[in-house]
Design a protein around this motif. Sequence first.
Motif, PDB file in Angstrom:
ATOM      1  N   SER A   1      -0.291  -8.746  14.820  1.00 42.76           N
ATOM      2  CA  SER A   1       0.717  -8.023  15.634  1.00 42.76           C
ATOM      3  C   SER A   1       1.288  -6.904  15.163  1.00 42.76           C
ATOM      4  O   SER A   1       1.739  -5.989  15.713  1.00 42.76           O
ATOM      5  CB  SER A   1       1.574  -8.769  16.229  1.00 42.76           C
ATOM      6  OG  SER A   1       2.497  -9.380  15.141  1.00 42.76           O
ATOM      7  N   GLY A   2       1.362  -6.686  13.836  1.00 36.61           N
ATOM      8  CA  GLY A   2       1.697  -5.498  13.112  1.00 36.61           C
ATOM      9  C   GLY A   2       3.046  -5.662  12.458  1.00 36.61           C
ATOM     10  O   GLY A   2       3.645  -6.715  12.425  1.00 36.61           O
ATOM     11  N   GLY A   3       3.785  -4.381  12.321  1.00 37.61           N
ATOM     12  CA  GLY A   3       4.899  -4.345  11.650  1.00 37.61           C
ATOM     13  C   GLY A   3       5.053  -4.878  10.371  1.00 37.61           C
ATOM     14  O   GLY A   3       6.098  -5.656   9.900  1.00 37.61           O
ATOM     15  N   VAL A   4       3.992  -4.735   9.662  1.00 39.28           N
ATOM     16  CA  VAL A   4       3.870  -5.346   8.165  1.00 39.28           C
ATOM     17  C   VAL A   4       4.249  -4.122   7.121  1.00 39.28           C
ATOM     18  O   VAL A   4       3.824  -3.107   7.336  1.00 39.28           O
ATOM     19  CB  VAL A   4       2.539  -6.027   7.731  1.00 39.28           C
ATOM     20  CG1 VAL A   4       2.385  -6.391   6.371  1.00 39.28           C
ATOM     21  CG2 VAL A   4       2.214  -7.012   8.818  1.00 39.28           C
ATOM     22  N   HIS A   5       5.276  -4.322   6.190  1.00 44.03           N
ATOM     23  CA  HIS A   5       5.360  -3.372   5.328  1.00 44.03           C
ATOM     24  C   HIS A   5       5.152  -3.986   3.806  1.00 44.03           C
ATOM     25  O   HIS A   5       5.911  -4.886   3.881  1.00 44.03           O
ATOM     26  CB  HIS A   5       6.745  -2.825   5.662  1.00 44.03           C
ATOM     27  CG  HIS A   5       7.030  -2.217   7.195  1.00 44.03           C
ATOM     28  ND1 HIS A   5       6.468  -1.140   7.401  1.00 44.03           N
ATOM     29  CD2 HIS A   5       7.730  -3.053   8.091  1.00 44.03           C
ATOM     30  CE1 HIS A   5       6.699  -0.810   8.551  1.00 44.03           C
ATOM     31  NE2 HIS A   5       7.583  -2.003   9.301  1.00 44.03           N
ATOM     32  N   ILE A   6       4.468  -3.340   3.159  1.00 42.57           N
ATOM     33  CA  ILE A   6       4.212  -3.675   1.676  1.00 42.57           C
ATOM     34  C   ILE A   6       4.464  -2.528   0.781  1.00 42.57           C
ATOM     35  O   ILE A   6       4.063  -1.640   0.880  1.00 42.57           O
ATOM     36  CB  ILE A   6       2.769  -4.073   1.462  1.00 42.57           C
ATOM     37  CG1 ILE A   6       2.485  -5.057   2.576  1.00 42.57           C
ATOM     38  CG2 ILE A   6       2.588  -4.353   0.236  1.00 42.57           C
ATOM     39  CD1 ILE A   6       1.006  -5.304   2.896  1.00 42.57           C
ATOM     40  N   LYS A   7       5.673  -2.830  -0.256  1.00 41.85           N
ATOM     41  CA  LYS A   7       6.013  -1.942  -1.000  1.00 41.85           C
ATOM     42  C   LYS A   7       6.572  -2.413  -2.353  1.00 41.85           C
ATOM     43  O   LYS A   7       7.095  -3.601  -2.521  1.00 41.85           O
ATOM     44  CB  LYS A   7       7.229  -1.385  -0.246  1.00 41.85           C
ATOM     45  CG  LYS A   7       8.270  -2.189  -0.040  1.00 41.85           C
ATOM     46  CD  LYS A   7       9.524  -1.637   0.936  1.00 41.85           C
ATOM     47  CE  LYS A   7      10.279  -0.555   0.474  1.00 41.85           C
ATOM     48  NZ  LYS A   7      11.293  -0.277   1.195  1.00 41.85           N
ATOM     49  N   ASP A   8       6.375  -1.521  -3.239  1.00 42.12           N
ATOM     50  CA  ASP A   8       6.946  -1.767  -4.641  1.00 42.12           C
ATOM     51  C   ASP A   8       6.682  -2.959  -5.469  1.00 42.12           C
ATOM     52  O   ASP A   8       7.536  -3.334  -5.924  1.00 42.12           O
ATOM     53  CB  ASP A   8       8.559  -1.664  -4.420  1.00 42.12           C
ATOM     54  CG  ASP A   8       8.979  -0.274  -3.833  1.00 42.12           C
ATOM     55  OD1 ASP A   8       8.223   0.746  -3.972  1.00 42.12           O
ATOM     56  OD2 ASP A   8      10.056  -0.269  -3.103  1.00 42.12           O
ATOM     57  N   PHE A   9       5.525  -3.050  -5.703  1.00 43.32           N
ATOM     58  CA  PHE A   9       4.967  -4.160  -6.820  1.00 43.32           C
ATOM     59  C   PHE A   9       3.634  -3.582  -7.117  1.00 43.32           C
ATOM     60  O   PHE A   9       2.964  -2.780  -6.427  1.00 43.32           O
ATOM     61  CB  PHE A   9       5.268  -5.375  -6.075  1.00 43.32           C
ATOM     62  CG  PHE A   9       4.528  -5.983  -5.016  1.00 43.32           C
ATOM     63  CD1 PHE A   9       3.281  -6.795  -4.974  1.00 43.32           C
ATOM     64  CD2 PHE A   9       4.965  -5.613  -3.772  1.00 43.32           C
ATOM     65  CE1 PHE A   9       2.918  -7.143  -3.707  1.00 43.32           C
ATOM     66  CE2 PHE A   9       4.435  -5.989  -2.607  1.00 43.32           C
ATOM     67  CZ  PHE A   9       3.382  -6.701  -2.473  1.00 43.32           C
ATOM     68  N   ALA A  10       2.890  -4.278  -7.876  1.00 40.40           N
ATOM     69  CA  ALA A  10       1.467  -4.170  -8.132  1.00 40.40           C
ATOM     70  C   ALA A  10       0.608  -5.675  -8.049  1.00 40.40           C
ATOM     71  O   ALA A  10       1.268  -6.644  -7.994  1.00 40.40           O
ATOM     72  CB  ALA A  10       1.375  -3.975  -9.796  1.00 40.40           C
ATOM     73  N   VAL A  11      -0.491  -5.164  -7.445  1.00 43.07           N
ATOM     74  CA  VAL A  11      -1.621  -6.137  -7.340  1.00 43.07           C
ATOM     75  C   VAL A  11      -2.947  -5.836  -8.303  1.00 43.07           C
ATOM     76  O   VAL A  11      -3.472  -4.794  -7.788  1.00 43.07           O
ATOM     77  CB  VAL A  11      -1.871  -6.313  -5.691  1.00 43.07           C
ATOM     78  CG1 VAL A  11      -3.283  -7.036  -5.733  1.00 43.07           C
ATOM     79  CG2 VAL A  11      -0.788  -6.571  -5.097  1.00 43.07           C
ATOM     80  N   ILE A  12      -2.738  -6.622  -9.076  1.00 42.56           N
ATOM     81  CA  ILE A  12      -3.956  -6.581 -10.117  1.00 42.56           C
ATOM     82  C   ILE A  12      -5.084  -7.412 -10.086  1.00 42.56           C
ATOM     83  O   ILE A  12      -4.562  -8.708 -10.117  1.00 42.56           O
ATOM     84  CB  ILE A  12      -3.368  -6.244 -11.653  1.00 42.56           C
ATOM     85  CG1 ILE A  12      -2.287  -4.996 -11.727  1.00 42.56           C
ATOM     86  CG2 ILE A  12      -4.376  -5.896 -12.574  1.00 42.56           C
ATOM     87  CD1 ILE A  12      -1.778  -5.055 -12.815  1.00 42.56           C
ATOM     88  N   GLY A  13      -6.361  -7.065  -9.663  1.00 41.66           N
ATOM     89  CA  GLY A  13      -7.249  -7.914  -9.506  1.00 41.66           C
ATOM     90  C   GLY A  13      -8.048  -8.400 -10.800  1.00 41.66           C
ATOM     91  O   GLY A  13      -7.843  -7.785 -11.909  1.00 41.66           O
ATOM     92  N   GLU A  14      -9.137  -8.981 -10.867  1.00 39.31           N
ATOM     93  CA  GLU A  14     -10.325  -9.357 -11.949  1.00 39.31           C
ATOM     94  C   GLU A  14     -11.657  -8.955 -11.232  1.00 39.31           C
ATOM     95  O   GLU A  14     -12.667  -9.911 -11.827  1.00 39.31           O
ATOM     96  CB  GLU A  14     -10.102 -10.871 -12.255  1.00 39.31           C
ATOM     97  CG  GLU A  14      -8.739 -11.314 -13.052  1.00 39.31           C
ATOM     98  CD  GLU A  14      -8.875 -10.529 -14.362  1.00 39.31           C
ATOM     99  OE1 GLU A  14      -9.877 -10.691 -15.025  1.00 39.31           O
ATOM    100  OE2 GLU A  14      -7.743 -10.149 -14.827  1.00 39.31           O
ATOM    101  N   VAL A  15     -11.775  -7.960 -10.540  1.00 39.16           N
ATOM    102  CA  VAL A  15     -13.140  -7.629  -9.888  1.00 39.16           C
ATOM    103  C   VAL A  15     -13.701  -6.903 -11.169  1.00 39.16           C
ATOM    104  O   VAL A  15     -13.336  -5.946 -11.636  1.00 39.16           O
ATOM    105  CB  VAL A  15     -13.197  -6.960  -8.911  1.00 39.16           C
ATOM    106  CG1 VAL A  15     -14.342  -6.506  -8.499  1.00 39.16           C
ATOM    107  CG2 VAL A  15     -12.278  -7.756  -7.623  1.00 39.16           C
TER     108      VAL A  15
END
Length: 713
Positions: free
Chosen positions: A255-269
């Motif tokens: 439905s929206g209104g998602v705010h993602i901020k100020d961190f790291a997402v580090i994967g293993e791909v």
Amino acid sequence: MPTAITVALAAGLLTATVPAAHAAAGADLPFTSVEAESATTTGAKIGPDYTQGTLASEASGRQAVRLTSGRRVEFTAPRAANALNVAYSVPDGQTGSLNVYVNGTKLAKTISVTSKYSYVDTGWIPGAKTHHFYDNARLLLGQNIQAGDKVALEAANAQVTVDVADFEQVAGAASQPAGSVSVTSKGADPTGQGDSTQAFRDAIASAQGGVVWIPPGEYKLTSSLSGVQNVTLQGAGSWHSVVRTSRFIDQSSSSGGVHIKDFAVIGEVTERVDSNPDNFVNGSLGPNSSVSGMWLQHLKVGLWLMGNNDNLVVENNRFLDMTADGLNLNGNARGVKVRHNFLRNQGDDALAMWSLYAPDTNSSFENNTITQPNLANGIAIYGGTDITVKDNLISDTNALGSGIAISNQKFLDPFHPLSGTITVDGNTLVRTGAMNPNWNHPMGALRVDSYDSAIEAQVKITNTTITDSPYSAFEFVSGGGRGYAAKNITVDGATVRNTGTVVVQAEAQGAATFRNVTATGVGAAGVYNCPYPANSGTFTLTDGGGNSGWSSTWSDCSTWPQPGQGNPDPDPDRNLAKGRSATATGSQDVYTPGKAVDGDANTYWESSNNAFPQSLTVDLGSREAVRRLVLKLPPSSAWGARTQTITVLGSTDGSNYTTVVGATGYRFDPATGNTATVALPAGTDLRYLRLSVSANTGWPAGQFSEVEAYLTS
């Protein structure tokens, strides 16, 4: 009136002239980058090189510094900083570390380096070779340094090729917002040892309409999040709060209104598997959402966006080391703004809009800095309505891409071709465009491609700066080979400097109007106008006034101009091989095939060692009655005399080769210029010249600094 500005590049500094009313191209970045090749070093500089599949060709600036154990590169800090990010490469299958020195004092911390996330193979993509040689590693220095301080990196226990260093002043960790729900209050483990997946889910469920707080630390997620809506996910800063997962959000709708901020997402791909959702966001965040201040690394794609993402804003993020795209708006994107992001070392298009199932509409890529997409384009627009690409800075594209591609290539159906107005304004392209191995000729720095259907949209290209394109500046092509028209195009206001071949590469029927396009340092001719297929129609270039420096036209549609070649010359004493396309069965390090036809006898090709026979093949561009070859090694006396056993073969179609001169020993002696001459039999007709080396008394490889071919005996 134009004004001179200095634009900060991941590949150094570029002084560009743009209209005074225009903003500087590229993102506002929190760091300053310094090229290794511009630093002091006890290592060996490699490059420049534009040959697909080499370390130098994938480096920013097409140059880097190779360090063997104990060798170092020393940077002068360009600004106050307390953190360092390094782009590097190590040989496949190896790991190691870099020692760090500040003003001569060795730090206790080291930078770990690995090939784990490099050397990607995509055999299902035509023309792809092993690529993605570089990786990024970051370090908080634990102290503040000032502009002018010396920071050295030393290879400790592996060979490391250092490309570029980013110097940054990282702020301290932010404090928890009042009223937020901390993931640690739900049981998340900030040491990264335990599984924090359920804690994140519980915090999101508790914080609806509010903020989920991710404190400083590392958090391991073992599966993706879904059902994310009406919530803010906020960290203490991308250097402080780190989530370790290859799949962060995977949901088809929100439905929206998602705010993602100020961190790291580090994967293993470590590989690209297109059927896997190994992405930071896969699917939809819903309308009126945002992503900002994120550090995204070692994923397949940063954001692969489908469904309703209306009015999404993606800004001030870093995308590093993806095995595929950085971001792809995959249809149904309305009013999306992607701006002020930094993207380095993407394994496909860095930023893309693909209008599959529904058209992307009224969306924009603005003020992004993109460097080293190592398979495809910097920015690609595949269909869509009323799209804007504005004020971006793009450098060092490779193999299968341009700096910017405006295209009707559909890939799948149902596809929605370009429509409305496509605005391409104020972009700066540096060393963009590449030799396409499928077409056996290049793609331009900025490409308009009627691949699967005619261009019916109004394509307005304005205020463009193109610098050091290895081949052409503007290309108009129907890449599917069916001759669809590229039309309704206006190029208004462009500065082209040092383009390797031509300013305009027209290979489709259609039309474009050019106004106020100035060029200097054109390598071959102003215009190559040879629509393909040959009977598909004509491309009309309308001179709208104010153009200069590119009035000449390439005169021979049977040959493709090579960098710096100039128009065909009827002189029979002309070296037919100079500047032509060269390939080989193998090459050693930076000694690539093109070095044997670059007109410089001091550079050379060297084949793979200890693996005779090896061959070098030169495409002369057209069928020629070649009578004489001149083969050279570098004239330096440091090259000891040697004999190479060489068989000369020829072909008119590139597939079927016949022996022209059988295996013969040719003496190369620096006392007589390190040159050998080969007479070819009368009546020899060939386009493809192949030299097969089966022995060399001076080195266990085939070697040529120049291969020259002449019509005269």
